[in-house]
Write a protein that holds these residues in place. Structure first.
Motif, PDB file in Angstrom:
ATOM      1  N   MET A  82       0.831  -1.213   0.000  1.00 27.42           N
ATOM      2  CA  MET A  82       0.000   0.000   0.000  1.00 27.42           C
ATOM      3  C   MET A  82       0.863   1.260   0.000  1.00 27.42           C
ATOM      4  N   SER A  83       1.981   1.243   0.710  1.00 24.91           N
ATOM      5  CA  SER A  83       2.898   2.394   0.695  1.00 24.91           C
ATOM      6  C   SER A  83       3.453   2.613  -0.704  1.00 24.91           C
ATOM      7  N   MET A  84       3.830   1.518  -1.362  1.00 22.21           N
ATOM      8  CA  MET A  84       4.334   1.623  -2.735  1.00 22.21           C
ATOM      9  C   MET A  84       3.251   2.158  -3.664  1.00 22.21           C
ATOM     10  N   HIS A  85       2.023   1.695  -3.457  1.00 24.87           N
ATOM     11  CA  HIS A  85       0.913   2.137  -4.300  1.00 24.87           C
ATOM     12  C   HIS A  85       0.664   3.638  -4.113  1.00 24.87           C
ATOM     13  N   LEU A  86       0.644   4.084  -2.870  1.00 18.72           N
ATOM     14  CA  LEU A  86       0.387   5.501  -2.598  1.00 18.72           C
ATOM     15  C   LEU A  86       1.497   6.402  -3.132  1.00 18.72           C
ATOM     16  N   SER A  87       2.725   5.901  -3.177  1.00 15.69           N
ATOM     17  CA  SER A  87       3.836   6.707  -3.696  1.00 15.69           C
ATOM     18  C   SER A  87       3.914   6.674  -5.229  1.00 15.69           C
ATOM     19  N   GLY A  88       3.160   5.754  -5.842  1.00 14.75           N
ATOM     20  CA  GLY A  88       3.181   5.634  -7.299  1.00 14.75           C
ATOM     21  C   GLY A  88       4.206   4.637  -7.807  1.00 14.75           C
ATOM     22  N   SER A  89       5.034   4.108  -6.935  1.00 13.37           N
ATOM     23  CA  SER A  89       6.095   3.204  -7.400  1.00 13.37           C
ATOM     24  C   SER A  89       5.569   1.812  -7.744  1.00 13.37           C
ATOM     25  N   LEU A  90       4.447   1.403  -7.158  1.00 12.41           N
ATOM     26  CA  LEU A  90       3.915   0.074  -7.452  1.00 12.41           C
ATOM     27  C   LEU A  90       3.471  -0.029  -8.906  1.00 12.41           C
ATOM     28  N   THR A  91       2.760   0.957  -9.388  1.00 13.94           N
ATOM     29  CA  THR A  91       2.286   0.932 -10.772  1.00 13.94           C
ATOM     30  C   THR A  91       3.462   0.870 -11.744  1.00 13.94           C
ATOM     31  N   GLN A  92       4.511   1.635 -11.464  1.00 15.03           N
ATOM     32  CA  GLN A  92       5.701   1.602 -12.322  1.00 15.03           C
ATOM     33  C   GLN A  92       6.342   0.218 -12.318  1.00 15.03           C
ATOM     34  N   LEU A  93       6.429  -0.379 -11.154  1.00 14.64           N
ATOM     35  CA  LEU A  93       7.038  -1.693 -11.002  1.00 14.64           C
ATOM     36  C   LEU A  93       6.220  -2.772 -11.717  1.00 14.64           C
ATOM     37  N   LEU A  94       4.911  -2.583 -11.772  1.00  9.17           N
ATOM     38  CA  LEU A  94       4.025  -3.590 -12.360  1.00  9.17           C
ATOM     39  C   LEU A  94       3.801  -3.424 -13.860  1.00  9.17           C
ATOM     40  N   LYS A  95       4.275  -2.339 -14.459  1.00 12.36           N
ATOM     41  CA  LYS A  95       4.052  -2.087 -15.893  1.00 12.36           C
ATOM     42  C   LYS A  95       4.368  -3.304 -16.775  1.00 12.36           C
ATOM     43  N   PRO A  96       5.501  -3.990 -16.567  1.00 12.28           N
ATOM     44  CA  PRO A  96       5.799  -5.137 -17.440  1.00 12.28           C
ATOM     45  C   PRO A  96       4.823  -6.304 -17.294  1.00 12.28           C
ATOM     46  N   TYR A  97       4.026  -6.314 -16.238  1.00 17.88           N
ATOM     47  CA  TYR A  97       3.141  -7.432 -15.966  1.00 17.88           C
ATOM     48  C   TYR A  97       1.668  -7.127 -16.227  1.00 17.88           C
ATOM     49  N   GLN A  98       1.382  -5.919 -16.699  1.00 16.78           N
ATOM     50  CA  GLN A  98      -0.004  -5.529 -16.942  1.00 16.78           C
ATOM     51  C   GLN A  98      -0.549  -6.308 -18.118  1.00 16.78           C
ATOM     52  N   THR A  99      -1.791  -6.800 -17.953  1.00 16.91           N
ATOM     53  CA  THR A  99      -2.438  -7.574 -19.002  1.00 16.91           C
ATOM     54  C   THR A  99      -3.538  -6.782 -19.709  1.00 16.91           C
ATOM     55  N   SER A 100      -3.912  -5.658 -19.124  1.00 10.09           N
ATOM     56  CA  SER A 100      -4.949  -4.846 -19.753  1.00 10.09           C
ATOM     57  C   SER A 100      -4.526  -3.390 -19.679  1.00 10.09           C
ATOM     58  N   SER A 101      -5.012  -2.612 -20.642  1.00  9.30           N
ATOM     59  CA  SER A 101      -4.645  -1.199 -20.636  1.00  9.30           C
ATOM     60  C   SER A 101      -5.518  -0.446 -19.656  1.00  9.30           C
ATOM     61  N   LEU A 102      -4.918   0.533 -19.018  1.00  8.63           N
ATOM     62  CA  LEU A 102      -5.656   1.363 -18.072  1.00  8.63           C
ATOM     63  C   LEU A 102      -6.167   2.598 -18.789  1.00  8.63           C
ATOM     64  N   SER A 103      -7.363   3.048 -18.409  1.00 12.86           N
ATOM     65  CA  SER A 103      -7.877   4.267 -19.046  1.00 12.86           C
ATOM     66  C   SER A 103      -7.477   5.481 -18.272  1.00 12.86           C
TER      67      SER A 103
END
Length: 103
Positions: A82-103
């Motif tokens: 949750m700390s990573m998510h709130l700082s924005g770093s989680l989304t960056q870290l997960l970019k290579p694993y995303q299976t769907s595009s975000l709007s």
């Protein structure tokens, strides 16, 4: 410990959970909302679950579940994720694993 490490590296994003854990559910939903389909291992339904829980604690998880691995590396439990998510770093870290595009 070997089983945990083998399972943690089988897919890019792996979460060890318990079926009755509300924090585990919240973390799974967060990943789905980010567009990632993690491999989920419910240790309370695994015959080796108690040993897996001990192994996760030995690896450094303050709370044994949810235990989140990204790219085979232990990222932590609910507080760390949750700390990573709130700082924005989680989304960056997960970019290579995303299976769907975000709007």
């Amino acid at each position: 410990m070997d089983k945990v490490m083998r399972l943690a590296t089988e897919k890019g994003v792996v979460i060890f959970t318990k079926s009755s854990c509300c924090l585990c559910y919240a973390v799974k939903i967060l990943f789905e909302e980010i567009g990632v389909s993690p491999e989920v291992h419910e240790i309370d339904t695994d015959p080796d679950g108690r040993e897996m829980e001990k192994a996760l604690t030995r690896l450094g998880c303050k709370a044994p579940v949810p235990a989140v691995f990204i790219g085979g590396k232990l990222m932590g439990s609910t507080n760390e994720i949750m700390s990573m998510h709130l700082s924005g770093s989680l989304t960056q870290l997960l970019k290579p694993y995303q299976t769907s595009s975000l709007s």
